[in-house]
Scaffold this motif. Structure first.
Motif, PDB file in Angstrom:
ATOM      1  N   TYR A   1      11.159 -15.421   5.440  1.00 52.48           N
ATOM      2  CA  TYR A   1      10.721 -15.103   4.082  1.00 52.48           C
ATOM      3  C   TYR A   1      10.380 -13.614   4.001  1.00 52.48           C
ATOM      4  N   TYR A   2      10.931 -12.961   2.987  1.00 55.51           N
ATOM      5  CA  TYR A   2      10.752 -11.529   2.809  1.00 55.51           C
ATOM      6  C   TYR A   2      10.014 -11.228   1.506  1.00 55.51           C
ATOM      7  N   CYS A   3       9.025 -10.393   1.619  1.00 54.54           N
ATOM      8  CA  CYS A   3       8.326  -9.902   0.448  1.00 54.54           C
ATOM      9  C   CYS A   3       9.175  -8.805  -0.205  1.00 54.54           C
ATOM     10  N   ASN A   4       9.144  -8.763  -1.518  1.00 52.66           N
ATOM     11  CA  ASN A   4       9.925  -7.782  -2.283  1.00 52.66           C
ATOM     12  C   ASN A   4       9.041  -7.192  -3.361  1.00 52.66           C
ATOM     13  N   VAL A   5       9.045  -5.867  -3.454  1.00 52.04           N
ATOM     14  CA  VAL A   5       8.229  -5.175  -4.445  1.00 52.04           C
ATOM     15  C   VAL A   5       9.104  -4.179  -5.187  1.00 52.04           C
ATOM     16  N   MET A   6       8.980  -4.174  -6.495  1.00 51.48           N
ATOM     17  CA  MET A   6       9.788  -3.277  -7.320  1.00 51.48           C
ATOM     18  C   MET A   6       8.891  -2.357  -8.133  1.00 51.48           C
ATOM     19  N   THR A   7       9.200  -1.059  -8.072  1.00 53.13           N
ATOM     20  CA  THR A   7       8.604  -0.114  -8.980  1.00 53.13           C
ATOM     21  C   THR A   7       9.648   0.212 -10.046  1.00 53.13           C
ATOM     22  N   ASN A   8       9.390   1.197 -10.879  1.00 54.24           N
ATOM     23  CA  ASN A   8      10.382   1.551 -11.893  1.00 54.24           C
ATOM     24  C   ASN A   8      11.675   2.070 -11.269  1.00 54.24           C
ATOM     25  N   SER A   9      11.544   2.681 -10.106  1.00 50.82           N
ATOM     26  CA  SER A   9      12.705   3.363  -9.533  1.00 50.82           C
ATOM     27  C   SER A   9      13.170   2.789  -8.201  1.00 50.82           C
ATOM     28  N   TYR A  10      12.322   2.088  -7.498  1.00 51.17           N
ATOM     29  CA  TYR A  10      12.644   1.688  -6.129  1.00 51.17           C
ATOM     30  C   TYR A  10      12.330   0.216  -5.884  1.00 51.17           C
ATOM     31  N   THR A  11      13.002  -0.301  -4.856  1.00 49.99           N
ATOM     32  CA  THR A  11      12.744  -1.649  -4.373  1.00 49.99           C
ATOM     33  C   THR A  11      12.395  -1.571  -2.896  1.00 49.99           C
ATOM     34  N   PHE A  12      11.361  -2.272  -2.489  1.00 46.27           N
ATOM     35  CA  PHE A  12      10.908  -2.260  -1.109  1.00 46.27           C
ATOM     36  C   PHE A  12      10.888  -3.677  -0.553  1.00 46.27           C
ATOM     37  N   TRP A  13      11.152  -3.767   0.754  1.00 48.85           N
ATOM     38  CA  TRP A  13      11.182  -5.065   1.431  1.00 48.85           C
ATOM     39  C   TRP A  13      10.200  -5.083   2.585  1.00 48.85           C
ATOM     40  N   GLY A  14       9.589  -6.246   2.789  1.00 46.14           N
ATOM     41  CA  GLY A  14       8.776  -6.455   3.966  1.00 46.14           C
ATOM     42  C   GLY A  14       9.643  -6.749   5.170  1.00 46.14           C
ATOM     43  N   GLN A  15       8.987  -6.879   6.326  1.00 45.70           N
ATOM     44  CA  GLN A  15       9.730  -7.076   7.575  1.00 45.70           C
ATOM     45  C   GLN A  15      10.168  -8.515   7.770  1.00 45.70           C
ATOM     46  N   GLY A  16       9.623  -9.400   6.991  1.00 46.66           N
ATOM     47  CA  GLY A  16       9.977 -10.814   7.072  1.00 46.66           C
ATOM     48  C   GLY A  16       9.002 -11.600   7.925  1.00 46.66           C
ATOM     49  N   THR A  17       8.776 -12.834   7.538  1.00 51.47           N
ATOM     50  CA  THR A  17       7.922 -13.739   8.304  1.00 51.47           C
ATOM     51  C   THR A  17       8.630 -15.082   8.400  1.00 51.47           C
TER      52      THR A  17
ATOM     53  N   SER B   1       0.845  -1.193   0.000  1.00 52.46           N
ATOM     54  CA  SER B   1       0.000   0.000   0.000  1.00 52.46           C
ATOM     55  C   SER B   1       0.879   1.240   0.000  1.00 52.46           C
ATOM     56  N   GLY B   2       0.297   2.329  -0.439  1.00 50.42           N
ATOM     57  CA  GLY B   2       0.979   3.601  -0.361  1.00 50.42           C
ATOM     58  C   GLY B   2       1.848   3.951  -1.547  1.00 50.42           C
ATOM     59  N   SER B   3       1.846   3.106  -2.555  1.00 46.48           N
ATOM     60  CA  SER B   3       2.737   3.374  -3.683  1.00 46.48           C
ATOM     61  C   SER B   3       2.165   4.455  -4.587  1.00 46.48           C
ATOM     62  N   ARG B   4       2.993   5.426  -4.916  1.00 44.71           N
ATOM     63  CA  ARG B   4       2.624   6.435  -5.891  1.00 44.71           C
ATOM     64  C   ARG B   4       2.982   5.983  -7.306  1.00 44.71           C
ATOM     65  N   PHE B   5       3.708   4.865  -7.384  1.00 43.91           N
ATOM     66  CA  PHE B   5       4.195   4.397  -8.670  1.00 43.91           C
ATOM     67  C   PHE B   5       3.599   3.045  -8.978  1.00 43.91           C
ATOM     68  N   SER B   6       3.593   2.722 -10.226  1.00 42.22           N
ATOM     69  CA  SER B   6       3.110   1.402 -10.615  1.00 42.22           C
ATOM     70  C   SER B   6       4.062   0.332 -10.100  1.00 42.22           C
ATOM     71  N   ILE B   7       3.486  -0.706  -9.571  1.00 48.62           N
ATOM     72  CA  ILE B   7       4.292  -1.832  -9.078  1.00 48.62           C
ATOM     73  C   ILE B   7       4.577  -2.758 -10.239  1.00 48.62           C
ATOM     74  N   ASN B   8       5.814  -3.082 -10.420  1.00 46.25           N
ATOM     75  CA  ASN B   8       6.204  -4.007 -11.476  1.00 46.25           C
ATOM     76  C   ASN B   8       6.302  -5.416 -10.891  1.00 46.25           C
ATOM     77  N   ALA B   9       7.484  -5.891 -10.652  1.00 47.80           N
ATOM     78  CA  ALA B   9       7.628  -7.251 -10.130  1.00 47.80           C
ATOM     79  C   ALA B   9       7.355  -7.298  -8.624  1.00 47.80           C
ATOM     80  N   MET B  10       6.805  -8.407  -8.198  1.00 50.48           N
ATOM     81  CA  MET B  10       6.624  -8.717  -6.781  1.00 50.48           C
ATOM     82  C   MET B  10       7.212 -10.102  -6.556  1.00 50.48           C
ATOM     83  N   GLY B  11       7.770 -10.302  -5.395  1.00 48.78           N
ATOM     84  CA  GLY B  11       8.395 -11.594  -5.182  1.00 48.78           C
ATOM     85  C   GLY B  11       8.644 -11.918  -3.730  1.00 48.78           C
TER      86      GLY B  11
END
Length: 115
Positions: free
Chosen positions: A93-109, A25-35
């Motif tokens: 296990y960490y969630c990973n989300v990539m936009t055109n410019s940035y990569t974000f990580w979850g806190q891990g589970t 949530s909260g992305s101002r940019f389109s999310i490309n890959a998720m993993g």
């Protein structure tokens, strides 16, 4: 900034299943890959599975045929269905989300598979 909320980890016996979820949530940019990545104690973080916005997927060889990644673009949520779990799947296990410019990580589970 993107906020990632992960859920679904836990303790399971070998041969069992778990389903991980990650909502972005909260992305101002389109999310490309998720993993999903994972990191076991004393080991480097490694890619488990990735899915593009178009639905193309790739998996680590060690999980092919057992894990399935999927996503709901309307909800900006990615899932990881893990079947036939093995003790060697134990990791954070960490969630990973990539936009055109940035990569974000979850806190891990934590996923723990007992033998």
């Amino acid at each position: 900034q993107v906020q990632l909320v992960e859920s679904g980890g836990g303790l399971v016996q070998a041969g069992g299943s778990l389903r991980l979820s990650c909502a972005a949530s909260g992305s101002r940019f389109s999310i490309n890959a998720m993993g999903w990545y994972r990191q076991a104690p004393g080991k480097q973080r490694e890619l488990v599975a990735r899915i593009t916005s178009g639905g193309s997927t790739n998996y680590a060889d060690s999980v092919k045929g057992r894990f399935t990644i999927s996503r709901d673009n309307a909800k900006n949520t990615v899932y990881l269905q893990m079947n036939s779990l093995k003790p060697e799947d134990t990791a954070v296990y960490y969630c990973n989300v990539m936009t055109n410019s940035y990569t974000f990580w979850g806190q891990g589970t934590q996923v723990t598979v007992s033998s």
